[in-house]
Design a protein around this motif. Structure first.
Motif, PDB file in Angstrom:
ATOM      1  N   GLU A 144       4.160   8.647  17.295  1.00  0.00           N
ATOM      2  CA  GLU A 144       4.239   9.037  16.520  1.00  0.00           C
ATOM      3  C   GLU A 144       4.287   9.131  14.466  1.00  0.00           C
ATOM      4  N   ALA A 145       4.582   8.269  14.455  1.00  0.00           N
ATOM      5  CA  ALA A 145       4.169   7.767  13.324  1.00  0.00           C
ATOM      6  C   ALA A 145       2.702   6.150  13.468  1.00  0.00           C
ATOM      7  N   GLU A 158       2.169   8.032  -8.909  1.00  0.00           N
ATOM      8  CA  GLU A 158       0.910   8.334  -8.433  1.00  0.00           C
ATOM      9  C   GLU A 158       0.633   8.120  -7.322  1.00  0.00           C
ATOM     10  N   ASP A 159       0.045   6.437  -7.481  1.00  0.00           N
ATOM     11  CA  ASP A 159      -0.469   6.084  -6.537  1.00  0.00           C
ATOM     12  C   ASP A 159       0.226   6.095  -4.682  1.00  0.00           C
ATOM     13  N   PHE A 160       1.336   6.039  -5.285  1.00  0.00           N
ATOM     14  CA  PHE A 160       2.092   6.205  -4.125  1.00  0.00           C
ATOM     15  C   PHE A 160       2.286   6.730  -3.036  1.00  0.00           C
ATOM     16  N   VAL A 161       2.482   8.382  -4.017  1.00  0.00           N
ATOM     17  CA  VAL A 161       2.489   9.798  -3.250  1.00  0.00           C
ATOM     18  C   VAL A 161       1.312   9.922  -2.617  1.00  0.00           C
ATOM     19  N   ARG A 162       0.335   9.757  -3.212  1.00  0.00           N
ATOM     20  CA  ARG A 162      -1.293   9.793  -2.267  1.00  0.00           C
ATOM     21  C   ARG A 162      -1.459   9.175  -1.178  1.00  0.00           C
ATOM     22  N   HIS A 163      -0.886   7.837  -1.079  1.00  0.00           N
ATOM     23  CA  HIS A 163      -1.137   6.951  -0.260  1.00  0.00           C
ATOM     24  C   HIS A 163       0.123   6.928   0.792  1.00  0.00           C
ATOM     25  N   CYS A 164       1.212   7.838   0.669  1.00  0.00           N
ATOM     26  CA  CYS A 164       2.763   7.728   1.049  1.00  0.00           C
ATOM     27  C   CYS A 164       2.296   7.687   2.659  1.00  0.00           C
ATOM     28  N   PRO A 165       3.147   6.674   3.074  1.00  0.00           N
ATOM     29  CA  PRO A 165       2.743   6.258   4.478  1.00  0.00           C
ATOM     30  C   PRO A 165       3.916   8.256   5.785  1.00  0.00           C
TER      31      PRO A 165
END
Length: 988
Positions: free
Chosen positions: A148-149, A218-225
């Motif tokens: 599921e993740a 911004e990088d984290f939000v775009r590629h957030c798990p």
């Protein structure tokens, strides 16, 4: 060689033979390629086989050989070895077979809540020390195990990042990368062009304060798990009802809140928010926290049952009384193993211990108070801003004075230097009064002025004189507080405790370490941990202290500043707390005590001593107004309620104001009977605090998790333990197997459960396997290998849990050697045996049967196909053709049967041969039992997910036939002795 079957001919879960061994077909197989796992092997042994190029044929598990008989212990050893190898259970909790912690029933409640949601959104707000990290880890591991993740990020403070990393790795087998200000450069250098480190590393632990900055956010939000855990989530919201930061909220809170708001905006992302203080009396902040879980929760009418019921699906907040209700329901499940004696201490012993200042120290403090009064009055003539700076500067000075001579001397020297600074920049650099890990300068935030920046040259000389006098008071002769501490520590050590001494200032911690060395007994080890060390260095020093004290079989004393008061788990090494410095905020004391009084503490009672100066004019009123009130509220409600921020500062103002006004002319009695404005301030504080306590009481009664009952969770716990076994079983297995394999085992039987083993005399295959997990030199040099029950395992040690690599290697060797009748060397487990025992009244047979299941589990991305295994004990009386089957409890009880006499070799051979020949007659019952077991598993999956029909649509559990009979054990009743008079030819 032409294959006899194609890959498409085999279904998931079926058994095939290839490459000289048996394999289980996995669902990942495709028409021209089989994905296989060795029978009894782990996920690490999976292989791909192409039937077009290699011979693959159907296989059946071979029956035991009647010539390979074992003793009465063989069945138990083989069963445990088999169950330790399971990594994917057939029950609804896929992950519990692959974690190194045995969760208690109450810790499964958030997991059950999570499994009833299509996208998991939870606010977990259990009380301090209950185990929120374990609860979050269980959910994360389960979501990853079910598919599921696929990726995970934990947001936390940098001080807790390494602890999170260790918890996830050691308990849940999740190896996460640290993303901190100190590691990001190294991580970014290893990236490919255009690659995000959050794509490269699927599991990360990230400093919230680092990632909230514009450069990295911004990088984290775009590629957030697709799965995010936020620790201490209350620190990420401080806003009004519209979601805008208030004037009182810091810019850091605004940035954290904006980061979480953007993360939570993706409605498909799993999100777990953790905090012990979700409400804290601020309704708007609580609403915004709920809004991060799901936007609609922020606007619920919580006065109505429907609103509270809706919130209960996403919010769990329990105090210890709630948890004890679950523990009471679970009592019948416990196996009395060491790991299950307690979840956390049942009692906290507390005592306030006064001390009186030595005459010279009293005179020094009086002169410092006189200086402080002059300082405040002079600053007041320059304006309100200057007066407020001076006020908080004086408070910091007085707090250091009552801490220790070392803190007083350093503070006074620093102030005297700042008085002589030539520029504002120099004053700012020198102005911090002393390195305190909980900053003295919080109240000066935003003023751009250091506490000592406004000192005059005259004041500098006066301060320097006071500093020299403070230095002369070091040691027990001049420092009565130190002398009192020494007595308290000696008493704790004599009673078998390992205490932590918490103080506010770094110089105080270093001073105590120096002064106490050699004063507490030859075998007592002492170490200080302060904010001058990195988080990793702090943990290393604590582990070193623990190891040294264990080597000397002595006590250990840790001296710490408040750098260790939050988030760090110290319950495995320490069991008492001494508050050397009052923190002036009861919540800080709760946090300190929570380091040892928490889940995993094996001692039933932890001790807490609070030291206070009964004649220093400060501690007494703080203790009376803040701490005793705090304790009473906690006693009434069962939980801590923080003193309102404004109230805490009001106490500080009132006490210091009185002290400066009255100085040495005052007395402690007059302080307790203030009257006038100060007493009015205290009355107002009490009213505000009572109001906050009532709000918290209402909040807890409204929001405590009631939807999932203890009995419901206990049933699932019982099923898990029946399938996997308990921690006590693993310890017994390791001891017995190592001894049978000719290891030199030393079991001190001291109640700890720990033991050591030297494996130099064991078979080469086992030595090689252990060398790969524990280190080659340790095995080659035949050193003692510690096997420990504690979760804190050092290098070259093994944990007595089923997922530890060393335990896994031992289980694999026992299982493989049992299946291979030609294996050289000792073979502790055998697949069959005959035992003569008083435990049975008629001939009884015990079967160890392995069932394989093909599971179809629905998910957000479609159905998932899985293969799982389960081991069961079945027993019957009489001959196979007329078997009278026993229930599961009676079958398991046979494992404890002991031989009452030897069994003749020929009789044993005849009995086991007859039994093995009759196995085909049992096939129908084994098939029916497998069907019932599949139906039970199916019902368990549906029961766990019952709240949402969409989640169980398409769920299916199908047993694979035939079942594997791993072991056959015949129990014969002992025949009564024949009287001599009935024997022909016997003398009368």
């Amino acid at each position: 060689m032409s294959p006899t079957h194609t890959a498409a001919a085999y279904t998931a879960g079926s058994l095939v033979a290839a490459r000289g061994r048996e394999w289980v077909v996995l669902p990942e197989s495709v028409p021209d390629m089989l994905v296989l796992r060795p029978l009894g092997g782990s996920e690490d042994d999976i292989a791909a086989v192409f039937p077009s190029f290699e011979e693959v044929r159907p296989a059946e598990f071979a029956a035991p050989s009647p010539t390979d008989l074992g003793d009465q212990r063989a069945a138990g050893l083989l069963r445990t070895a088999l169950r330790v190898g399971f990594r994917s259970g057939a029950g609804p909790f896929r992950s519990l077979a692959s974690i190194a912690v045995e969760p208690r029933a109450y810790q499964l409640v958030p997991l059950l809540m999570a499994l009833r949601q299509r996208t998991v959104r939870l606010l977990i707000s259990d009380d301090v020390g209950i185990g929120k990290t374990v609860e979050a880890g269980l959910i994360a591991k389960e979501l990853l195990a079910q598919g599921e993740a696929t990726r995970l990020a934990v947001l936390c403070s940098p001080a807790l990042a390494e602890q999170w990393q260790g918890e996830l790795r050691e308990k849940f087998g999740i190896d996460a990368e640290l993303v901190l200000a100190s590691t990001v450069s190294r991580l970014e250098r290893a990236l490919e062009l255009g690659q995000s480190l959050f794509d490269k590393h699927p599991f990360t632990i990230i400093s919230t304060d680092f990632i909230k900055s514009a450069r990295h956010r911004e990088d984290f939000v775009r590629h957030c798990p697709d799965l995010v855990i936020v620790d201490e989530a209350h620190a990420c919201v401080s806003a009004d009802d519209a979601g805008q930061a208030t004037a009182s909220s810091s810019s850091s809170n605004q940035l954290r809140y904006e980061l979480l708001r953007r993360i939570s905006a993706d409605s498909e992302r799993h999100l777990l928010l953790l905090t012990a203080t979700p409400h804290s009396g601020k309704e708007s902040a609580f609403r915004n926290l709920l809004g991060l879980v799901r936007p609609e929760l922020a606007t619920l009418d919580l006065e109505k049952p429907a609103g509270r019921a809706r919130l209960a699906e996403h919010f769990v907040a329990r105090k210890r009384a709630d948890v004890r209700e679950y523990l009471t329901k679970e009592d019948g499940l416990a196996d009395n193993s060491l790991a299950e004696r307690t979840a956390f201490p049942s009692d906290r012993w507390t005592k306030d211990e006064p001390y009186k200042l030595a005459p010279a120290y009293r005179a020094l403090l009086d002169d410092a108070i006189a200086y402080a009064g002059d300082r405040v009055r002079a600053a007041g003539e320059q304006g309100k801003r200057e007066a407020r700076i001076a006020w908080w500067s004086v408070i910091a000075l007085l707090r250091s004075m009552v801490s220790s001579p070392a803190a007083a001397a350093q503070t006074l020297k620093t102030r005297s230097k700042s008085a002589a600074a030539r520029t504002a920049q120099e004053a700012d650099a020198l102005g911090a009064p002393v390195a305190a890990d909980s900053a003295d300068n919080d109240r000066l935030e935003g003023m751009d002025v250091a506490p000592g920046a406004a000192e005059t040259e005259d004041a500098g000389a006066r301060l320097l004189d006071l500093a020299e006098r403070a230095e002369q008071l070091t040691g027990p002769a001049g420092d009565a507080k130190l002398k009192a501490l020494t007595g308290h520590l000696k008493k704790l050590i004599a009673d078998g405790y390992h205490p932590i001494v918490f103080c506010r200032y770094i110089p105080t911690a270093e001073y105590l370490e120096q002064q106490l060395e050699g004063k507490l007994g030859k075998r007592t080890r002492i170490a200080a941990v302060t904010g001058t060390l990195s988080p990793q260095q702090r943990l290393e020093r604590i582990e070193q202290l623990a190891a040294e004290s264990e080597d000397e079989t002595g006590a250990r004393v840790l001296i710490a500043t408040d750098c260790l008061s939050e988030g760090v788990n110290l319950q495995h090494h320490f069991d008492a707390v001494v508050h050397y410095d009052l923190a002036w905020n009861p919540t800080r004391h709760d946090q300190r005590e929570g380091r040892v009084d928490r889940y995993g503490q094996k001692r039933d009672q932890v001790r807490v001593i609070t030291m206070y100066g009964e004649d220093n004019g400060i501690d007494g009123k703080v203790l009376e107004v803040l701490f005793k009130k705090h304790r009473q509220i906690k006693k009434d409600l069962g939980i801590s309620v923080s003193v309102p921020d404004e109230s805490a500062s009001g106490v500080t103002d009132a006490v210091v104001e009185w002290l400066l006004l009255h100085g040495r002319q005052g007395s402690q009695q007059s302080l307790f009977d203030l009257g006038g404005p100060q007493q009015q301030s205290f009355d107002r504080i009490e009213r505000e605090w009572n109001s906050a306590a009532e709000r918290e009481k209402t909040s807890r009664s409204r929001y405590a998790q009631r939807a999932i009952h203890p009995e419901e969770v206990a049933r699932e716990v019982a099923a898990v333990r029946a399938a996997l076994g308990g921690a006590g079983e693993v310890r017994a297995f390791a001891l017995e197997a190592l001894r049978d394999l000719e290891a030199l085992v030393r079991d001190p039987r001291d109640g700890s459960g720990d033991f050591t083993a030297q494996v130099g005399g064991t078979p080469a295959g086992l030595r090689d396997a252990l060398a790969a997990t524990l280190g080659g030199r340790l095995v080659e040099e035949d050193r003692q290998i510690p096997f420990r029950t504690t979760a804190a395992i050092g290098r070259g040690e093994a944990a007595l849990v089923r997922t530890d690599p060393a335990i896994g290697a031992l289980a694999s060797y026992v299982l493989d050697s049992a299946l291979d009748v030609n294996a050289a060397g000792p073979r502790p487990a055998r697949r069959c045996g005959v035992v003569t025992t008083d435990a049975v009244a008629t001939r009884t047979t015990l079967l160890l049967v392995r069932y394989r299941f093909h599971l179809t589990l629905p998910s957000r991305t479609g159905e998932r196909q899985l293969v799982a295994e389960d081991a069961r004990l079945l027993a019957y009386e009489g001959a196979p053709g007329r078997a009278r089957w026993l229930d599961d409890t009676a079958a398991t009880a046979l494992l404890a049967a002991r031989a009452s006499s030897n069994t003749h070799e020929q009789l044993a051979h005849n009995q086991i041969t007859r039994t093995l020949d009759g196995l085909p007659e049992l096939s129908e019952h084994l098939r029916e039992y497998g069907g019932r077991l599949a139906a039970e598993l199916d019902a368990s999956h549906r029961r766990v997910r019952k709240a949402n029909e969409e989640i169980v649509r398409g769920l299916k559990v199908v047993p694979q036939e035939p079942a594997d009979i791993l072991g056959v054990y015949v129990y014969l009743p002992r025949q009564p002795a024949v009287p001599a008079s009935t024997v022909p030819g016997a003398e009368v």
